[in-house]
Design a protein around this motif. Sequence first.
Motif, PDB file in Angstrom:
ATOM      1  N   SER A 222       0.298  -0.934   0.032  1.00 29.05           N
ATOM      2  CA  SER A 222      -0.303  -0.282  -0.085  1.00 29.05           C
ATOM      3  C   SER A 222       0.942   1.014  -0.244  1.00 29.05           C
ATOM      4  N   LYS A 223       2.163   0.841   0.650  1.00 25.70           N
ATOM      5  CA  LYS A 223       2.676   2.288   0.733  1.00 25.70           C
ATOM      6  C   LYS A 223       3.262   2.645  -0.803  1.00 25.70           C
ATOM      7  N   ALA A 224       3.909   1.657  -1.291  1.00 25.18           N
ATOM      8  CA  ALA A 224       4.396   1.859  -2.805  1.00 25.18           C
ATOM      9  C   ALA A 224       3.745   1.817  -3.769  1.00 25.18           C
ATOM     10  N   THR A 225       1.991   1.969  -4.080  1.00 24.56           N
ATOM     11  CA  THR A 225       1.524   2.302  -4.664  1.00 24.56           C
ATOM     12  C   THR A 225       0.379   3.010  -4.370  1.00 24.56           C
ATOM     13  N   TYR A 226       0.574   3.552  -3.085  1.00 21.28           N
ATOM     14  CA  TYR A 226      -0.741   4.764  -2.369  1.00 21.28           C
ATOM     15  C   TYR A 226      -2.164   4.324  -2.406  1.00 21.28           C
ATOM     16  N   TRP A 227      -2.136   3.074  -2.634  1.00 21.43           N
ATOM     17  CA  TRP A 227      -3.470   2.149  -2.338  1.00 21.43           C
ATOM     18  C   TRP A 227      -4.427   2.907  -1.028  1.00 21.43           C
ATOM     19  N   TRP A 228      -4.098   3.465  -0.096  1.00 21.14           N
ATOM     20  CA  TRP A 228      -4.563   4.187   1.046  1.00 21.14           C
ATOM     21  C   TRP A 228      -5.537   5.269   0.483  1.00 21.14           C
ATOM     22  N   MET A 229      -4.628   5.949  -0.183  1.00 19.61           N
ATOM     23  CA  MET A 229      -5.473   6.756  -0.934  1.00 19.61           C
ATOM     24  C   MET A 229      -6.434   6.890  -2.056  1.00 19.61           C
ATOM     25  N   THR A 296      19.341   6.582  -2.227  1.00 18.61           N
ATOM     26  CA  THR A 296      18.992   4.933  -2.896  1.00 18.61           C
ATOM     27  C   THR A 296      18.597   4.947  -3.665  1.00 18.61           C
ATOM     28  N   PHE A 297      17.410   5.046  -3.091  1.00 18.42           N
ATOM     29  CA  PHE A 297      15.970   4.593  -4.234  1.00 18.42           C
ATOM     30  C   PHE A 297      16.067   5.133  -5.875  1.00 18.42           C
ATOM     31  N   ARG A 298      16.868   6.122  -5.243  1.00 19.60           N
ATOM     32  CA  ARG A 298      16.692   7.175  -6.633  1.00 19.60           C
ATOM     33  C   ARG A 298      17.852   5.829  -7.631  1.00 19.60           C
ATOM     34  N   TYR A 299      19.251   5.642  -6.967  1.00 20.73           N
ATOM     35  CA  TYR A 299      20.543   5.201  -7.711  1.00 20.73           C
ATOM     36  C   TYR A 299      19.660   3.851  -7.937  1.00 20.73           C
ATOM     37  N   LEU A 300      18.920   3.240  -7.359  1.00 19.43           N
ATOM     38  CA  LEU A 300      18.664   1.427  -7.809  1.00 19.43           C
ATOM     39  C   LEU A 300      16.986   1.833  -9.215  1.00 19.43           C
ATOM     40  N   ALA A 301      16.215   3.225  -9.112  1.00 23.21           N
ATOM     41  CA  ALA A 301      15.297   3.260 -10.568  1.00 23.21           C
ATOM     42  C   ALA A 301      16.620   3.574 -11.542  1.00 23.21           C
ATOM     43  N   ASP A 302      17.680   3.929 -11.443  1.00 19.80           N
ATOM     44  CA  ASP A 302      17.958   5.161 -12.379  1.00 19.80           C
ATOM     45  C   ASP A 302      18.873   3.993 -13.260  1.00 19.80           C
ATOM     46  N   PHE A 361      10.214   2.921  -7.320  1.00 18.81           N
ATOM     47  CA  PHE A 361      11.117   3.032  -6.633  1.00 18.81           C
ATOM     48  C   PHE A 361      11.439   4.133  -6.231  1.00 18.81           C
ATOM     49  N   LEU A 362      11.066   5.151  -7.818  1.00 16.86           N
ATOM     50  CA  LEU A 362      11.483   6.472  -7.764  1.00 16.86           C
ATOM     51  C   LEU A 362      10.253   7.316  -7.646  1.00 16.86           C
ATOM     52  N   GLN A 363       9.011   7.088  -7.451  1.00 16.83           N
ATOM     53  CA  GLN A 363       7.761   7.181  -6.601  1.00 16.83           C
ATOM     54  C   GLN A 363       8.352   6.922  -5.694  1.00 16.83           C
ATOM     55  N   ALA A 364       8.818   6.306  -4.677  1.00 16.74           N
ATOM     56  CA  ALA A 364       8.777   5.963  -3.401  1.00 16.74           C
ATOM     57  C   ALA A 364      10.759   7.352  -3.193  1.00 16.74           C
ATOM     58  N   LEU A1140      -0.832   9.101  -8.260  1.00 17.58           N
ATOM     59  CA  LEU A1140      -1.028   9.059  -9.934  1.00 17.58           C
ATOM     60  C   LEU A1140       0.048   8.551 -10.612  1.00 17.58           C
ATOM     61  N   GLU A1141       0.772   8.920 -10.622  1.00 17.20           N
ATOM     62  CA  GLU A1141       1.979   8.626 -10.738  1.00 17.20           C
ATOM     63  C   GLU A1141       2.575   7.175 -11.314  1.00 17.20           C
ATOM     64  N   VAL A1142       2.698   6.577 -10.195  1.00 19.68           N
ATOM     65  CA  VAL A1142       2.300   4.745  -9.747  1.00 19.68           C
ATOM     66  C   VAL A1142       1.370   4.422 -10.939  1.00 19.68           C
ATOM     67  N   ARG A1143       0.206   4.771 -11.207  1.00 20.03           N
ATOM     68  CA  ARG A1143      -0.921   3.993 -11.723  1.00 20.03           C
ATOM     69  C   ARG A1143      -0.186   4.145 -12.941  1.00 20.03           C
ATOM     70  N   THR A1144      -0.123   5.618 -13.542  1.00 20.23           N
ATOM     71  CA  THR A1144       0.080   5.398 -15.174  1.00 20.23           C
ATOM     72  C   THR A1144       1.059   4.439 -15.402  1.00 20.23           C
ATOM     73  N   ASP A1145       2.331   4.851 -14.406  1.00 25.02           N
ATOM     74  CA  ASP A1145       3.660   4.335 -14.739  1.00 25.02           C
ATOM     75  C   ASP A1145       3.240   3.212 -14.797  1.00 25.02           C
TER      76      ASP A1145
END
Length: 1473
Positions: A222-229, A296-302, A361-364, A1140-1145
Amino acid sequence: MAGLSFCGNNVTKNAYSVDTGMLNNGCFVDALNLVPHVFLLFITFPILFIGWGSQSSKVQIHHNTWLHFPGHNLRWILTFTLLFVHVCEIAEGIMDTNHLHLFMPAFMGFIAATTSVVYYHNIETSNFPKLLLALFIYWVLAFITKSIKLWKFAEYGVGVLHLRFCITALLVVLYGLLMAVEINVIRVRRYVFFANPQKVKPPEDLQDLGVRFLQPFVNLLSKATYWWMNPLIIGAHKRPIELKKIGKLPIAMRALTNYLKLKDAYEDQRRQGKKAPSIWRSMYRAFGRPILLSSTFRYLADLLGFAGPLCIYGIVEHLNKKSCFLQSPTSVYFMSSNELLQNTSVLAVLLFLALVLQRTFLQASYYVTIETGINLRGAMIYNKILRLSTSNMSMGEMTLGQINNLVAIETNQLMWFLFLCPNLWAMPVQIVMGVILLYYLLGTSALIGASVIVLLAPVQYLIATKLADTQKSTLDQSTERLKKTTEILKGIKLLKLYAWENIFCDSVEDTRGKELTSLRTFALYTSMSIFMNAAIPIAAVLVTFVSHALINKSKPSSSEAFAALALFHILVTPLFLLSTVVRFAVKAMVSLIPLYPVQVNGGFFTWGSNLSTLSDINICIPTGQLTMIVGQVGCGKSSLLLAMLGEMQTLSGKFCCTSNKINKLDSQHIVVILVQLFHKNRYSVGYATQKSWLLNATVEDNITFGSPFNKQRYKTVIDACSLQPDVDLLPFGDQTEIGERGINLSGGQRQRICVARALYQNTNIVFLDDPFSALDIHLSDHLMQEGILKFLQDDKRTVVLVTHKLQYLIHADWIIAMKDGSVLREGTLKDIQTHDVELYEHWKTLMNRQDQELEKTALERKTLRRAFYSREAKNQEEEEEEEDDNMSTTTSRRSKIPWRVCWQYLSSGGFLMVFLMVFSKLLKHSVMVAIDYWLAEWTANADGPVNGTAGLPDSYYVPVFIILCGAGIALCLITSLTVEFLGLSAATNLHHNLLNKIIHAPIRYPRHLTYQILNRFSADTNIIDQHIPPTLESLTRSTLLCLSAIGVIAFVTPSFLIALIPLAVSFYFIQKYFRVASKDLQDLDDSTQLPLLCHFSETAEGLTTIRAFRHESRFKQKMLELTDTNNTAYLFLSAANRWLEVRTDYLGAVIVLTAAVASIWSSGKSLPSSMVGLGLTYALTVTNYLNWVVRNLADLEVQMAAVKKVNSFLSTESENYEGSMDTTQVPEDWPQHGEIKIQDLCVRYDPLLKPVLKHVNAYINPGQKVGICGRTGSGKSSLSLAFFNMVDVFEGRIIIDGIDICKLPLQTLRSRLSIILQDPVLFSGSIRFNLDPERTCTDDRLWEALEIAQLKNMVKALSGGLDAVVTEGGENFSVGQRQLFCLARAFVRKSSILIMDEATASIDMATENVLQKVVMTAFADRTVVTIAHRVHTILEADLVIVMKRGNILEMDKPETLLENEDGMFASFVRADM
């Protein structure tokens, strides 16, 4: 093939034989591996269904998001890894199709792992730890069976080179780790094997139902996908999101918590004391962990971002070489890892997973940085308030504007800096990796291409800095334009009456011209920046492939070409952003400097330098008595009060309070008073400052100021300050909001409220700093008698009163006379009379001179009443505006895009520009597709002859490729320019039309729209000028990119269109829900920021009062609440953007997957692999641009509201300037005599309103002096406006010198008459400009007018004479002087008719007598109509007209009217004497 069986189809070879021992049969071991999975499914399914049934009956609190068990995140991560390994195992098994036992257990394992996480989640949220035992048993069994399999593999010599061995080893490790996690839960929670299980309480935040921001508390998925929103965003569609709905911030994110965190970090550094504590180190200590996590998240995403190009390379490369695995029907084949990665379907799935992970990772990373930024911002704002309220805003050292800047802009810059921080570290890595991969694919030519990007980066940086500079100059121009517009709106009545509106309109248009020049430069740089961004990748691709053709003499293969293309797309973003990030970093560093010291200095406050303001002060203040401080302006009276309040720095000496005896304190020469007296609350001081300070709150809140409400006391105070009549005028009585955002009261009214506040507070000591300065004589007497002498003295309170009204000295118990910062005399009035006769005589002459002052109050109340009408009208207007967004207008309205307004905007830009923009955009995107298509054709030849034709030479492809790229670059420039200039021409036209409409609109008496109109010229014009064009550009670009990508994929693989339908539907719903919620949250963010800024500036302004009353903590608390509220809104807004970004991504990733699968399927059927590369490269771009489409759409929708508001004014009717007579028919010198006939005149302000004049008849002879009087609202002013045709004359007529004025063109009529208004209006500029803006008169004429108005000597003394500066509103002259300037202005215009509309209402007696004399002499031969405020001014007139309710009641010579004692005029005169 006989169909599938578990152990394969070869029965003869004894697949089921167990002769050599059970565990030596591979098929049996695999069957054994099935057991744990089946066990878990059997146990958990019943529990899940029963559990879910009982879920609904639970009390609805936040516990369903409460994570009870330790190791929660680790468990989720391990389970996801487990699922991934199972997928690999299934893939590996399926390739050997005949053996079911190779993938069946893996498939069951996948289902079991999924079930385990669902089961765990339900148990965790319902807190039944005993049920976790099932999972524990499962992990143990799975671990054992997998270990057996691994042991057998090792025994048979299957090793690390074989994929199946690696997968099994990984599974053993994962099951072992999960087992460890489970054991840890048992250890911590003691739910089994222990006598006393541990009880747990939910965190404080979750017990509080007001906390709605659940991101820190929900599970990992839920944290990663903002499901609680989801409930919030989908719910917004039915009801708008309100502040209640977003609740409070969790404790860890509140400003106070974060301030303490920062302070502790700072204090720790101080205690260690090795080197001076630094704010950067403190920030790192307090907020370093989340910043590192985000990086760290940013490096992983890149790094995952590079999976895209590599997978494309793999897929295109291996499509040609069809896989040839040894699928023997009998034996089991052991595959190597390499072979798995050569399977295109596996690569497609890997590509999909890499994209999903990369985006997550990028959104996180974004979310964590924004949250940290908000926390830091809260801490910083709080730190600033503390510093303000302990030291002080030293006089003029820091203006309120700067303080607001600190809060609004600089803390936000700090937040942005944090947001861009991870970019600073990640970008270099991304760039280096990209270049290495390019080199690996294309060799030297790739480096040449990359160097193009690197070389052009400084150019981009240069453009970015130029943009910032231009923005600054644009801001200066628009401030200037706004100033002029405000002046016009304030003085519009005068401009229309003098027919000067066009002159002033031109002056605004001039400034607007300069502003537009700046805007043009701004547009140019913006379009250059956009152009660079779009053209660099084209240029890089062009250089790379052309140089490749020249250097290598061979064509690149399609796999290399398209992987390189995808890499260039990745590289452009960091290089473009780098310039922005660097600029922001510099700005943030600068904004940190003002925040530097966190520790609070307990010092006093110096007034400027060490020079003393007060010296040699030896005074005493008797307790329970009235002390008055008198002296000339600037002799230090207010400073003495402030010193006693402890607001000045004490250089030496001290202060104490005595009873009625007097103690003198010996002191050195320089002594300022120190306050030991007012310690803590017992000695809070009632204090009314000279410059009144009000809160943005109700009248009652301003007076009670946080003290308990006592009805009797409140009423007494209100009466003592004569506030009752003013309160009665207010629309909601004393519950009306006043202050900055409320109703604007006049100076006197504000001052009386401040005095009432000081009286109401229950303090022993009351300081009043010149409370009579803004009051007229009746009110001053009343306040002195009722308030000070009666109310305060009855309570035996110690009162210190600073005043200029010497007539009150007789009431004082003690008098302190000051001069030049020291005490001249002190004692009782008798003492001074005997000891200092000279001073006493001086005072006596002054007392006599302070004779009757004008009736300020009556005038103030009249203004207030007018303000209300205008306010009601304004509220009505606002209500009309808001009706659009009202709840009653259904939700469908809220989710619709305002197409009509968009069209109005575009059409105001001009049809040619719109056509150019649309055409060039479409052409540009077609050329972009053509470039890539040509590249596909070119490289397809390198892969081998297509359809049997031999490959064509490079010399055929290169020139076309160069031409296409050149055209692409040129079109990039054209499109970026057309959008910006379309925006510019729309802005020019909208502003021009708005200005003309507003200046030429008929003037309805209350200028109720001024506030709104100003908003259209400031905020809305700014949006139209600077914000809409870039949003429009970005929206069209991202939409067309997505459309062209989908077009290309559909062209390559038409089967993709089938999958497109469900994708399009989901995209439609995502954007629909998001736009509505985003708009609401954006509004909440804006509407919560305003109170924060207002409260901040309010607190800063009223610091002395707040400290005198000892109310610091209350204001700090309020500030914290407002900061937290604003932060909550901002956090929700950024969480919604992530949602929004997680869903469109993810949608984008699904598009890539479907495109890849479709092309792999079609590849056999005459689809060249280069086309597959083309389709996949385009599919990858979609993921980047889908969310921009929605974000820009949402932004544009908000921005179009500005266009809508401006358009709402464009439908205003203009006045009819034409008239039925031609200008040539009017004699040059008309009106020659000034004869006026009024025949049956009826007048109204609007066709919808009642008439204000009814059938008025009168005749005025040439040269007559006429006085018109009557009560407020009797129609006097309306009659004066009727002479200028400013109101709707719907019956009857006015004939001046034989011409009916309604037939005249308005300019002609108004330019031939003169008027002096009640409120003197001067414009900024020179004196000459104010007297004669048309520049038609000679200097002699102007000097003559000034002499008549008795201003000649004063103007001569000014530097510049006639060209001396007049500041805004004429503030550098007194009210009396301004009124005399208006008289001179009327004289300059040699008109035979002069109308004076209550012209003497706001000036003192002396000036009024001058004015009357001048009018009688200078205008002796002209017709003068005076509308009288005080009747004695018209006793000399030739004719008096008395009006009542729009009719003439009496009309005759004044002496005749006075004979009738019962008449109205006679009663007026008696009242005025």
